[in-house]
Design a protein around this motif. Structure first.
Motif, short mmCIF file in Angstrom:
data_model
loop_
_atom_site.label_atom_id
_atom_site.label_comp_id
_atom_site.label_asym_id
_atom_site.label_seq_id
_atom_site.Cartn_x
_atom_site.Cartn_y
_atom_site.Cartn_z
N PHE A 167 24.35 -24.20 -27.92
CA PHE A 167 25.21 -23.39 -28.43
C PHE A 167 24.68 -22.89 -29.48
O PHE A 167 24.59 -21.38 -29.97
CB PHE A 167 26.50 -23.97 -28.67
CG PHE A 167 27.86 -23.19 -29.11
CD1 PHE A 167 28.69 -22.77 -28.27
CD2 PHE A 167 27.87 -22.62 -30.67
CE1 PHE A 167 29.59 -21.97 -28.81
CE2 PHE A 167 28.83 -21.81 -30.96
CZ PHE A 167 29.87 -21.36 -30.23
N ALA B 198 23.37 -18.94 -30.46
CA ALA B 198 24.07 -18.13 -31.22
C ALA B 198 23.19 -17.65 -32.09
O ALA B 198 23.27 -16.43 -32.51
CB ALA B 198 25.47 -18.97 -31.82
N LEU C 239 23.81 -17.88 -23.73
CA LEU C 239 24.99 -18.63 -24.57
C LEU C 239 26.01 -19.02 -23.43
O LEU C 239 26.48 -19.96 -23.86
CB LEU C 239 25.57 -17.54 -25.48
CG LEU C 239 26.66 -17.82 -26.16
CD1 LEU C 239 26.52 -18.88 -27.07
CD2 LEU C 239 27.06 -16.78 -27.08
N GLU D 136 32.95 -15.42 -33.87
CA GLU D 136 32.96 -14.19 -32.80
C GLU D 136 32.98 -14.94 -31.36
O GLU D 136 33.54 -14.56 -30.44
CB GLU D 136 31.85 -13.34 -33.18
CG GLU D 136 31.86 -12.45 -34.27
CD GLU D 136 30.63 -11.59 -34.35
OE1 GLU D 136 30.67 -10.32 -33.70
OE2 GLU D 136 29.73 -12.01 -34.79
N ILE D 137 32.03 -15.72 -31.26
CA ILE D 137 31.96 -16.50 -30.05
C ILE D 137 33.14 -17.14 -29.47
O ILE D 137 33.52 -17.00 -28.57
CB ILE D 137 30.61 -17.47 -30.05
CG1 ILE D 137 29.10 -16.62 -30.50
CG2 ILE D 137 30.55 -17.99 -28.57
CD1 ILE D 137 28.38 -17.54 -30.72
N ASN D 138 33.70 -17.91 -30.40
CA ASN D 138 34.81 -18.51 -30.06
C ASN D 138 36.08 -17.75 -29.67
O ASN D 138 36.82 -18.03 -28.80
CB ASN D 138 35.21 -19.82 -31.21
CG ASN D 138 34.24 -20.86 -31.34
OD1 ASN D 138 33.60 -21.50 -30.39
ND2 ASN D 138 34.17 -21.40 -32.31
N TYR E 194 22.58 -13.33 -23.95
CA TYR E 194 24.23 -13.67 -23.55
C TYR E 194 24.50 -14.43 -22.68
O TYR E 194 25.17 -15.61 -22.62
CB TYR E 194 24.82 -12.29 -23.54
CG TYR E 194 24.79 -11.36 -24.76
CD1 TYR E 194 25.78 -11.27 -25.55
CD2 TYR E 194 24.08 -10.43 -24.54
CE1 TYR E 194 26.06 -10.68 -26.80
CE2 TYR E 194 23.85 -9.20 -25.86
CZ TYR E 194 24.77 -9.54 -26.95
OH TYR E 194 24.90 -8.51 -27.84
N LEU F 293 32.07 -10.82 -25.07
CA LEU F 293 31.09 -11.13 -26.26
C LEU F 293 30.46 -9.71 -26.76
O LEU F 293 30.13 -9.91 -28.10
CB LEU F 293 29.75 -12.17 -25.68
CG LEU F 293 30.23 -13.39 -25.41
CD1 LEU F 293 28.86 -13.90 -24.50
CD2 LEU F 293 30.40 -14.17 -26.89
N GLN G 68 35.51 -16.44 -26.25
CA GLN G 68 35.80 -17.48 -25.17
C GLN G 68 37.17 -17.48 -25.07
O GLN G 68 37.70 -17.44 -23.95
CB GLN G 68 35.21 -19.02 -25.61
CG GLN G 68 33.99 -19.12 -25.64
CD GLN G 68 33.62 -20.56 -25.98
OE1 GLN G 68 34.04 -21.38 -24.92
NE2 GLN G 68 32.84 -20.92 -26.91
N VAL H 32 27.79 -22.71 -23.58
CA VAL H 32 29.06 -22.76 -23.32
C VAL H 32 29.61 -23.90 -22.17
O VAL H 32 30.50 -24.68 -22.33
CB VAL H 32 29.95 -21.42 -23.49
CG1 VAL H 32 31.60 -21.74 -23.08
CG2 VAL H 32 29.81 -20.86 -24.80
N MET I 35 24.95 -13.88 -33.64
CA MET I 35 26.55 -13.98 -33.85
C MET I 35 27.07 -15.06 -34.32
O MET I 35 26.70 -16.07 -34.53
CB MET I 35 26.95 -13.83 -32.14
CG MET I 35 26.73 -12.48 -31.51
SD MET I 35 27.51 -12.72 -29.93
CE MET I 35 29.29 -12.55 -30.30
#
Length: 400
Positions: free
Chosen positions: A371, A375, A359, A384-386, A356, A299, A389, A363, A380
């Protein structure tokens, strides 16, 4: 990973865990951010394939979009991709042909939810498992004398599991696997006589972390590690894994320190600490801890701050140590040295790393509401997050 779909959906993940406490597959949950969005099934399958290639581990797609799921049924995913099909879609005669075609292709399908009407006879053999939430399981609520409607013709996977006790009960009722992170009471169930499983191993690693933190001579570190050769082997295996990305093979602990330095070595000792227990009930906990560390690191990968990335990794990996040691974090952190920002997140639930961590938990819980909130709090983007992951899950697969 430039596919537009990663900015149009929220992703979450959880494990399939069998009665041996082995993680046999990963569930990837896909929530559309807008109900009217047109989502590309081929883009989703490309993203999935980047983590779970055709010759890789199994992944189950839990897609919360009927139109996207309809397109997936008509696609030809690699056979390691499993598809979860809601009961209302499985009951629809219009879906008989795509279900039969996907079954013929070799993909595993899971029936999700209780059918309100009988499924077409042709599609029954298409489903290997049904997913039954614990709160809807009449065998769990009404006991062994449940009504005839509770008779099952296919194996089932139990969802909604929150504890080891619930997991044990599900397996006793015949569940093939449980779905989710049963970590709520893993501490109590994994101990005997009030001591955590694998206490000696854990003490050796804690001692090593302290010595590395003080940058003691290599000879002292080697002497500590020699007290448990199996731990030395496990550490070398981690460091030589593809996930670490070294161009030369590390042949000894001394070599590792020379190549890595004390700070980089400390993060891998943290990983070793989180996975050292030999107690089978703690396997899901260890699995979750490693993935938390990898995701938290990813992240902030774009920050350009190596120190922050290492601290985030340690924060995630250590986030379940209270369950392994059966001690509150405030007590644990007196014996295990951690950076101040990690201490704030784990002990005080504050500081720059806490958002973080929120988050990561969103998830894991596969909650679209949480979520979005996490975010927004981090400012973010969803893409970016996906991407973080998917990178974390790729690295986790390399470690496995």
């Amino acid at each position: 990973m430039t596919d537009a779909i990663l900015g149009q959906v929220a992703l979450g993940y959880s494990p399939f865990i069998d009665r041996n406490r082995t993680v046999t597959a990963t569930r990837l949950t896909v929530f559309p951010l807008r109900p009217d969005a047109t989502l590309d099934a081929s883009q989703l399958l490309r993203a999935v394939g980047s983590v779970w290639p055709a010759d890789g581990a199994r992944v189950s797609l839990n897609v919360a979009s009927e139109s996207l799921l309809q397109d997936l049924l008509k696609a030809e995913p690699t056979i390691n991709v499993m598809i979860e099909v809601p009961a209302f879609m499985a009951s629809d005669p219009a879906n008989i042909e795509p279900l039969l075609a996907l079954h013929k292709h070799g993909n595993t399908m899971l029936l999700k939810g209780r059918p309100l009407k009988e499924l077409p006879r042709e599609v029954l053999p298409c489903f290997k498992y049904s997913i039954i939430d614990l709160v809807d399981d009449r065998r769990a609520t009404e006991g062994p004398h449940a009504p005839n409607g509770a008779v099952r013709s296919i194996s089932h996977v139990q969802a909604g599991i929150a504890s080891i006790a619930e997991m044990e009960a599900s397996f006793n009722r015949g569940a093939a696997a449980v779905l989710g992170w049963p970590i709520d009471d893993a501490v109590a169930m994994s101990t005997a006589g009030g001591k955590p499983a694998g206490q000696t191993d854990l003490q050796v690693i804690v001692e090593l972390i302290n010595r590395v933190d003080k940058q003691e001579p290599i000879e002292k570190l080697e002497g500590t590690l020699k007290r448990d050769p199996s731990l030395a082997f496990k550490l070398m295996r981690y460091i030589n894994s593809p996930a670490f990305g070294l161009s030369v093979e590390i042949s000894s602990f001394r070599h590792a320190i020379m190549m890595l330095g004390y700070q980089r070595l400390k993060r891998w000792l943290a990983l070793l600490l989180a996975t050292a227990s030999k107690d089978t009930n703690l396997k899901p906990v260890m699995f979750a801890a490693v993935r938390r560390g990898l995701l938290m690191e990813e992240l902030v990968r774009g920050s350009g701050d190596d120190e922050m990335r290492n601290e985030m990794f340690i924060c995630g990996v250590f986030s379940l140590l209270d369950r392994m040691f059966k001690q509150p974090f405030a007590d644990l952190m007196r014996t295990i040295p951690v950076p101040q920002r990690v201490f704030q997140a784990l002990v005080e639930n504050t500081g720059p790393y806490q958002p973080y961590f929120d988050l990561v938990k969103a998830v894991e819980s596969e909650s679209l509401f949480d979520f979005r909130a996490a975010a927004d709090n981090l400012m973010m983007s969803v893409s970016e997050i996906n991407r973080a992951q998917l990178r974390a899950l790729t690295t986790a697969a390399e470690l496995d």
